[in-house]
Write a protein that holds these residues in place. Structure first.
Motif, mmCIF file in Angstrom:
data_model
loop_
_atom_site.group_PDB
_atom_site.id
_atom_site.type_symbol
_atom_site.label_atom_id
_atom_site.label_comp_id
_atom_site.label_asym_id
_atom_site.label_seq_id
_atom_site.Cartn_x
_atom_site.Cartn_y
_atom_site.Cartn_z
ATOM 1 N N ALA A 118 9.027 9.182 -0.893
ATOM 2 C CA ALA A 118 9.758 10.398 -1.255
ATOM 3 C C ALA A 118 9.097 11.660 -0.727
ATOM 4 C CB ALA A 118 9.910 10.484 -2.776
ATOM 5 N N ASP A 119 7.762 11.662 -0.605
ATOM 6 C CA ASP A 119 7.098 12.887 -0.136
ATOM 7 C C ASP A 119 6.630 12.777 1.314
ATOM 8 O OD1 ASP A 119 4.696 11.445 -0.176
ATOM 9 O OD2 ASP A 119 3.861 12.511 -1.899
ATOM 10 N N SER A 120 6.992 11.683 1.978
ATOM 11 C CA SER A 120 6.726 11.477 3.413
ATOM 12 C C SER A 120 5.229 11.415 3.734
ATOM 13 C CB SER A 120 7.411 12.567 4.254
ATOM 14 O OG SER A 120 7.880 12.033 5.481
ATOM 15 N N THR A 121 4.501 10.640 2.940
ATOM 16 C CA THR A 121 3.081 10.422 3.204
ATOM 17 C C THR A 121 2.774 8.943 3.452
ATOM 18 O OG1 THR A 121 2.598 10.269 0.817
ATOM 19 C CG2 THR A 121 2.364 12.430 1.856
ATOM 20 N N SER A 122 3.787 8.161 3.825
ATOM 21 C CA SER A 122 3.601 6.715 4.005
ATOM 22 C C SER A 122 2.827 6.372 5.277
ATOM 23 C CB SER A 122 4.960 6.020 4.069
ATOM 24 O OG SER A 122 5.630 6.373 5.274
ATOM 25 N N GLY A 123 2.841 7.282 6.267
ATOM 26 C CA GLY A 123 2.231 6.998 7.558
ATOM 27 C C GLY A 123 3.178 6.339 8.537
ATOM 28 N N LEU A 124 4.396 6.007 8.122
ATOM 29 C CA LEU A 124 5.362 5.370 9.010
ATOM 30 C C LEU A 124 5.786 6.322 10.122
ATOM 31 C CD1 LEU A 124 7.624 3.581 6.382
ATOM 32 C CD2 LEU A 124 6.150 2.469 8.072
ATOM 33 N N VAL A 125 5.827 5.822 11.335
ATOM 34 C CA VAL A 125 6.294 6.604 12.477
ATOM 35 C C VAL A 125 7.762 6.951 12.279
ATOM 36 C CG1 VAL A 125 6.773 6.460 14.960
ATOM 37 C CG2 VAL A 125 4.609 5.596 14.036
ATOM 38 N N ARG A 141 0.813 -1.218 0.000
ATOM 39 C CA ARG A 141 0.000 0.000 0.000
ATOM 40 C C ARG A 141 0.849 1.271 0.000
ATOM 41 N NH1 ARG A 141 -3.199 -0.368 5.171
ATOM 42 N NH2 ARG A 141 -4.342 1.417 4.277
ATOM 43 N N ILE A 142 2.140 1.122 0.204
ATOM 44 C CA ILE A 142 3.057 2.266 0.212
ATOM 45 C C ILE A 142 3.756 2.333 -1.133
ATOM 46 C CG2 ILE A 142 5.138 3.233 1.273
ATOM 47 C CD1 ILE A 142 4.321 1.821 3.874
ATOM 48 N N ASP A 180 -3.426 5.913 7.343
ATOM 49 C CA ASP A 180 -3.378 5.088 6.132
ATOM 50 C C ASP A 180 -2.458 5.750 5.108
ATOM 51 O OD1 ASP A 180 -5.132 3.209 7.144
ATOM 52 O OD2 ASP A 180 -6.913 4.182 6.283
ATOM 53 N N PRO A 181 -1.623 4.960 4.432
ATOM 54 C CA PRO A 181 -0.679 5.527 3.466
ATOM 55 C C PRO A 181 -1.357 6.431 2.440
ATOM 56 C CG PRO A 181 -0.200 3.217 3.824
ATOM 57 C CD PRO A 181 -1.476 3.503 4.553
#
Length: 410
Positions: free
Chosen positions: A153-160, A146-147, A197-198
């Protein structure tokens, strides 16, 4: 580390119409770069003492800020349309050792803009698509289906962000010479629930760029340090910008000092392995930083479409707090201030400004005026901390391009 002052790790995570006729000097050059005639370009050296034009104003701003902010050194370079306006070094690298423009310093998240530009070059070549799921190359990544490459690259993955994880800052400062592996760093982030959510929100996470570096290696079959040399530093002539897999810094060194462990001490060779992907942990000099500001900020290596993606890959309009993601993390992304791909868009400027281990740097480019501002600083014993290099860049921009201020981000 004092209790009353945020650590550089947390500050980094929170970021992460020229009015006078500019005096045009020699074209931008970097130490050791080969010229087209086979000769060598001049070293990165201070400009002659200026008699007029904007250079005296720039130097006055730097001198005042150095005193006001308690800085040990300030090194800067300003260029207009690729021509030198001023290059200067103020203060000391170490006691009785003057700062010099040729000195190397850590460039931190400047290298993240190189990762994003390298990705977009691969998109231009037809090798990958921005919306390809990273599970194709990172099959073991949680939610990797889902990522996408875009989200890393734009830091919208949702990863802490592992840098803000409980205990991480304390662990780094307790043993600043520790080498952190990519696997250790990513495991801290993926061991926690995602912020969202990503693709549905925005929050800065160092893990995104560690993973992006790994994905780029898998996509190309090339070690990341070699890939960045081929795709970025080589084509741009950034001969003084290089990766190191150790804490070493090539001579001459701009030494750094910090009081983040409660006493003012040298931090130049503290291990920066936690800062980004292995192969992109770089050092540079001020001439390369100014060249980088202009080249990355103008999309010199990219197609027009990829340059548009670099500046806004879909982040504008994102950034809102949720039950899981506080407002200090999920920052609002607006037309005026937002994250692009591995860089910041601050009004009309394309910027990036790393901060850690007593080092602060700032690269900024104003495309409409072809104006580049690069600053590097180190802290004195009583420096209050913060993005001092970026503060100086903002003041220089206010003097040279008052119609185009550089705002803060976050």
């Amino acid at each position: 580390m004092t209790a009353t002052r945020p650590t550089p790790l947390l500050r980094l995570a929170a970021v992460t119409a020229v009015t006078a006729l500019l005096v045009l000097g020699s074209p931008v050059t970097t130490t050791g770069a080969a010229a087209s005639d086979g000769s060598h370009r001049r070293p990165c050296v201070s400009s002659p003492v200026p008699d007029g034009g904007p250079a005296p104003d720039v130097l006055r701003i730097a001198e005042q800020a150095k005193a006001e902010l308690g800085l040990k050194s300030v090194i800067l370079r300003v260029t207009d349309h690729g021509h030198e306006v001023v290059t200067a070094a103020l203060g000391e690298s170490m006691t009785s050792v003057p700062a010099d423009p040729a000195m190397h310093f850590r460039n931190g998240n400047i290298a993240i803009s190189y990762l994003a530009t390298a990705l977009l070059r691969l998109v231009d070549e037809g090798t990958v698509g921005l919306d390809d799921p990273v599970a194709r190359w990172l099959p073991d990544l949680r939610h990797g289906d889902r990522i996408t490459l875009r989200m890393l690259a734009d830091s919208t993955s949702g990863l802490v962000d592992y840098v803000t994880a409980s205990g991480f800052s304390e662990a780094v400062l307790a043993d600043p010479f520790r080498h952190w592996t990519a696997e250790e760093l990513v495991a801290i982030s993926t061991g926690k629930d995602q912020w969202y959510d990503p693709g549905t929100n925005w929050s800065y996470s160092h893990a995104n760029f560690v993973l992006l570096g790994t994905a780029l290696e898998k996509i190309t079959g090339t070690p990341l340090d070699v890939l960045l040399q081929q795709k970025i530093m080589g084509p741009l002539g950034l001969t003084e910008t290089r990766n190191s897999f150790t804490p070493d810094i090539p001579a001459p060194v701009l030494h750094a000092f910090t009081a983040d462990r409660g006493t003012y001490e040298e931090s130049s060779f503290w291990n920066p392995s936690w800062t980004t992907a292995p192969g992109a942990v770089q050092t540079t000099d001020i001439c390369d930083l100014a060249r980088s500001a202009a080249a990355i900020g103008s999309g010199e290596l990219l197609s027009p479409n990829s340059y548009r993606e670099l500046l806004n890959p879909g982040t504008v309009g994102l950034g809102h707090p949720t039950e899981k993601c506080p407002e200090t993390v999920c920052l609002p992304q607006t037309e005026a201030t937002h994250y692009g791909m591995g860089l910041l868009v601050l009004n009309d400027w394309v910027s990036q400004h790393p901060l850690f281990f007593g080092y602060s740097a700032s690269q900024n480019y104003l495309p409409c005026d072809h104006l580049a501002i690069a600053v590097s600083t180190t802290d004195g014993p009583h420096a209050p901390g913060g993005h001092s290099a970026h503060t100086i860049a903002q003041r220089i921009a206010a003097a040279l391009a008052p119609g185009h201020p550089i705002p803060d981000f976050g």
